[in-house]
Design a protein around this motif. Structure first.
Motif: not given
Ligand SMILES: [Mg+2]
Length: 124
Positions: A3, A70, A84
């Motif tokens: 990620e 994010d 995100e």
């Molecule tokens: Mg995330």
């Protein structure tokens, strides 16, 4: 790709475009640097008990909003962009779904991105 790697790739890809601005937004809890420094000085002096007390009594500072994406930013037309990022197997939490609802109800653009192309597709 993790990620974190995907977040960085999205920031690199879209961060250079003139029609938008994007940046990382963190959530978490921190203590003031002054408290950390005092605790470190106590540790250097060998006073572990004082260091512990200083950190235990330090004022916690929460930052970010529960469920926020994010990456955030702005599109040239004034809309807010929220991305995100999910790595392999990552799932959107209930708080993140609620945040998505807020953004979309307010006219913003929300992307649940598992790859850079997910962002590109949404923006087109
Ligand atoms: Mg995330």
């Amino acid at each position: 790709m993790t990620e974190k790697q995907l977040q960085n790739e999205i920031l690199r890809t879209f961060g250079r475009r003139p029609e938008m601005r994007v940046w990382r937004q963190n959530t978490g809890v921190a203590v003031p640097l002054s408290s950390v420094r005092k605790a470190m000085n106590a540790l250097r002096a060998g006073n572990y008990s004082l260091a512990y007390t200083i950190l235990a009594q330090a004022r916690p500072i929460k930052f970010g909003v529960n469920g926020q994406a994010d990456i955030t930013g702005l599109l040239a037309d004034g809309r807010r962009l929220e991305v995100e990022v999910k790595g392999k197997g990552g799932r959107q939490s209930d708080a993140q779904k609620a945040f998505q609802g807020i953004i979309e109800r307010m006219g913003g653009v929300y992307v649940l991105a598992r790859c850079v192309d997910d962002v590109e597709r949404t923006l087109q």
